[in-house]
Scaffold this active site. Structure first.
Site, mmCIF file in Angstrom:
data_model
loop_
_atom_site.group_PDB
_atom_site.id
_atom_site.type_symbol
_atom_site.label_atom_id
_atom_site.label_comp_id
_atom_site.label_asym_id
_atom_site.label_seq_id
_atom_site.Cartn_x
_atom_site.Cartn_y
_atom_site.Cartn_z
ATOM 1 N N ALA A 143 -76.605 38.266 -43.550
ATOM 2 C CA ALA A 143 -77.974 38.325 -43.044
ATOM 3 C C ALA A 143 -78.787 37.137 -43.535
ATOM 4 C CB ALA A 143 -78.642 39.627 -43.491
ATOM 5 N N GLY A 144 -78.086 36.144 -44.099
ATOM 6 C CA GLY A 144 -78.809 34.995 -44.640
ATOM 7 C C GLY A 144 -79.462 35.324 -45.970
ATOM 8 N N SER A 148 -72.846 36.670 -50.451
ATOM 9 C CA SER A 148 -71.684 35.972 -51.024
ATOM 10 C C SER A 148 -71.978 35.502 -52.446
ATOM 11 C CB SER A 148 -71.265 34.799 -50.132
ATOM 12 O OG SER A 148 -72.312 33.879 -49.949
ATOM 13 N N GLU A 185 -66.807 29.375 -53.914
ATOM 14 C CA GLU A 185 -67.132 29.571 -52.491
ATOM 15 C C GLU A 185 -66.605 28.415 -51.643
ATOM 16 O OE1 GLU A 185 -70.802 31.437 -51.593
ATOM 17 O OE2 GLU A 185 -70.793 30.836 -49.497
ATOM 18 N N ASP A 197 -78.078 29.238 -53.343
ATOM 19 C CA ASP A 197 -77.876 30.689 -53.459
ATOM 20 C C ASP A 197 -77.438 31.078 -54.867
ATOM 21 O OD1 ASP A 197 -78.231 30.238 -50.791
ATOM 22 O OD2 ASP A 197 -76.209 30.878 -50.190
HETATM 23 P P1 ADP Z 1 -74.376 35.915 -46.689
HETATM 24 O O1 ADP Z 1 -74.044 35.287 -47.993
HETATM 25 O O2 ADP Z 1 -75.569 35.295 -46.028
HETATM 26 O O3 ADP Z 1 -74.533 37.395 -46.764
HETATM 27 P P2 ADP Z 1 -71.795 34.889 -46.037
HETATM 28 O O4 ADP Z 1 -71.054 34.759 -44.778
HETATM 29 O O5 ADP Z 1 -72.039 33.680 -46.870
HETATM 30 O O6 ADP Z 1 -73.155 35.638 -45.705
HETATM 31 O O7 ADP Z 1 -71.034 35.895 -47.004
HETATM 32 C C1 ADP Z 1 -70.595 37.146 -46.534
HETATM 33 C C2 ADP Z 1 -69.176 37.360 -47.006
HETATM 34 O O8 ADP Z 1 -69.130 37.480 -48.447
HETATM 35 C C3 ADP Z 1 -68.574 38.660 -46.513
HETATM 36 O O9 ADP Z 1 -68.026 38.490 -45.229
HETATM 37 C C4 ADP Z 1 -67.517 38.935 -47.570
HETATM 38 O O10 ADP Z 1 -66.374 38.141 -47.350
HETATM 39 C C5 ADP Z 1 -68.180 38.431 -48.844
HETATM 40 N N1 ADP Z 1 -68.906 39.523 -49.521
HETATM 41 C C6 ADP Z 1 -70.221 39.583 -49.768
HETATM 42 N N2 ADP Z 1 -70.557 40.742 -50.372
HETATM 43 C C7 ADP Z 1 -69.415 41.447 -50.528
HETATM 44 C C8 ADP Z 1 -69.098 42.737 -51.063
HETATM 45 N N3 ADP Z 1 -70.034 43.544 -51.539
HETATM 46 N N4 ADP Z 1 -67.790 43.109 -51.030
HETATM 47 C C9 ADP Z 1 -66.837 42.299 -50.522
HETATM 48 N N5 ADP Z 1 -67.080 41.092 -49.997
HETATM 49 C C10 ADP Z 1 -68.354 40.655 -49.993
HETATM 50 MG MG MG Z 2 -73.516 33.246 -48.256
#
Ligand code: ADP
Ligand code: MG
Length: 420
Positions: A143-144, A148, A185, A197
């Site tokens: 959701a931005g 991650s 990352e 972030d």
């Molecule tokens: P954002 O950081 O904006 O939410 P990203 O695409 O950078 O979006 O990161 C999302 C990804 O991070 C997810 O698809 C997953 O791979 C990983 N991730 C984030 N939170 C979790 C969680 N609680 N459990 C497992 N993986 C997670």
């Molecule tokens: Mg991210």
């Protein structure tokens, strides 16, 4: 129209959930629970890889990690947000190219922390042994809002603690942990990230916005208490499907690098806002970028204009904050959105509709936040108008046939640390 509000868990709830997940998956007690926040950027978008300034706050929404050391040299991970049972790999095998999917964000941190120089203490990396970890989170995905980095940074402070590394106790140490999370990352999860972030999740302060200068890694904490001004920050998760995000992000970076190289500066940060017209005039021909793409003068100028004016807007925003004039930052947010939409071309219909509807319903300012092409928008609103603005955005989404948005109200929360 009722609008979904994404609730932040109390620390006790997050710790209980992660602990129960740990017991269920591994049949033992964790050594503790650590957590790290998502973040929302107030202003300074797509500046972190240009040596620029950004101004995030940590969210009350956090990712919780229950973690325990084991003696079998293996990493085992489960997440309540991901099915499929426990993921496992010998610690020594974790590294770039070795881990698919979400475990790369968590196990990658162990790898990065073990790399030479990661702790700042000479050439040796730190020994990271085997561990089990269970993850649960109320930070929305994709959701931005940086779920991650919340995951990476929660794992980082946990490993720092259980392996007695001692970095989380100082801001300098936290900057090193942030570097390890960025490497995890970029190199293990394989996602491009500029560093805002992880810096927000590890170095933010409760009740403060974090001015992060990516040129030298320094931070400044600015009191950020909207409630005292009768204001609130409404975050709107557009739930728009991400479109082409990865390729576009890399392309923006590449174009900025090409523009900087042509102007003879290491990054676009070095282009003075007062000398912007001269810089734009100098970008007068087609360029081949470091990645081998061609960039037209119009595109080079537009991208450069965004980065340089956006950094100047961060400076103006900070001046207003420091002067106690937060109610006047709205026009800077509006201008940031226009620049991201027209010059940087990273908005999308859902973000534009959210911003316009929020403003029409009385928001003092609104902009997309995060990388763009979906994700979230923020609106500065009077406390009394939060529900009305959220409802207006939801109504506008309904009219456009978009999926219903979700919202949260963001207070500036604290950085990653031990929860229990
Ligand atoms: P954002 O950081 O904006 O939410 P990203 O695409 O950078 O979006 O990161 C999302 C990804 O991070 C997810 O698809 C997953 O791979 C990983 N991730 C984030 N939170 C979790 C969680 N609680 N459990 C497992 N993986 C997670
Ligand atoms: Mg991210």
């Amino acid at each position: 129209m009722t609008v979904e509000r994404i609730r932040a868990w109390q620390p006790g709830e997050g710790a209980r959930r992660a602990t129960e997940a740990f017991r269920g998956a591994f049949g033992s007690e964790p050594d503790g629970v650590w957590s790290a926040p998502g973040r929302v950027n107030l202003i300074g978008e797509h500046t972190d890889y240009n040596g620029g300034l950004c101004l995030p706050i940590a969210l009350p929404h956090r990712t919780y990690v229950a973690l325990g050391i084991t003696d079998d040299r293996t990493v085992r991970l489960v997440s309540a947000q991901e099915g499929g049972g426990a993921w496992a790999m010998p610690v020594a095998e974790v590294g770039p190219g070795a881990v698919d999917g979400w475990p790369g964000y968590a196990a990658g941190v162990a790898w990065a922390m073990a790399q030479a120089g990661a702790t700042g203490a000479g050439s040796a990396g730190v020994p990271i042994g085997g561990f089990d970890a269970a993850v649960d989170s109320c930070v929305p995905y994709g959701a931005g809002l940086s779920s991650s980095a919340a995951l990476e940074c929660a794992v980082a402070v946990a490993l720092d603690d259980v392996f007695d590394i001692g970095l989380a106790g100082s801001d300098h140490g936290r900057a090193l942990l942030a570097q390890a999370c960025i490497r995890a990352e970029n190199e293990v999860a394989g996602a491009a990230t500029g560093g805002m972030d992880q810096t927000a999740a590890l170095r933010a302060r409760d009740g403060h916005a974090l001015l992060y200068d990516t040129r030298d890694g320094s931070v400044r904490h600015l009191p950020f208490d909207l409630g005292a001004h009768g204001l609130a920050l409404l975050v709107i998760d557009t739930r728009a499907p991400h479109r082409l995000v990865d390729g576009q992000y890399a392309r923006r970076r590449d174009t900025c690098n090409a523009a900087a190289a042509h102007l003879g500066v290491p990054t676009l940060r070095e282009v003075d806002a007062d000398a912007l017209d001269d810089a734009l005039a100098a970008l007068d021909g087609e360029l081949v970028t470091p990645a081998g793409a061609t960039a037209s003068p119009d595109v080079l100028r537009a991208r450069t204009r965004h980065v340089v004016t956006e950094i100047a807007r961060v400076e103006q925003f900070v001046e207003l904050l420091a002067a106690g004039r937060v109610a006047e930052v709205g026009p800077l947010m509006d201008a940031s959105h226009v620049s991201l939409r027209d010059d940087y071309e990273v908005s999308c219909p859902e973000l534009d509709v959210a911003v316009e509807a929020a403003r029409a319903a009385g928001a003092l300012g609104a902009r997309m936040t995060g990388g763009g092409f979906g994700g979230s928008a923020i609106a500065l609103v009077r406390t009394t108008a939060v529900d009305d603005v959220a409802a207006a955005v939801a109504a506008a989404f309904d009219e456009h046939g978009f999926e219903a948005p979700a919202t949260l109200v963001a207070d500036a929360a604290g950085a990653a640390g031990r929860t229990v």
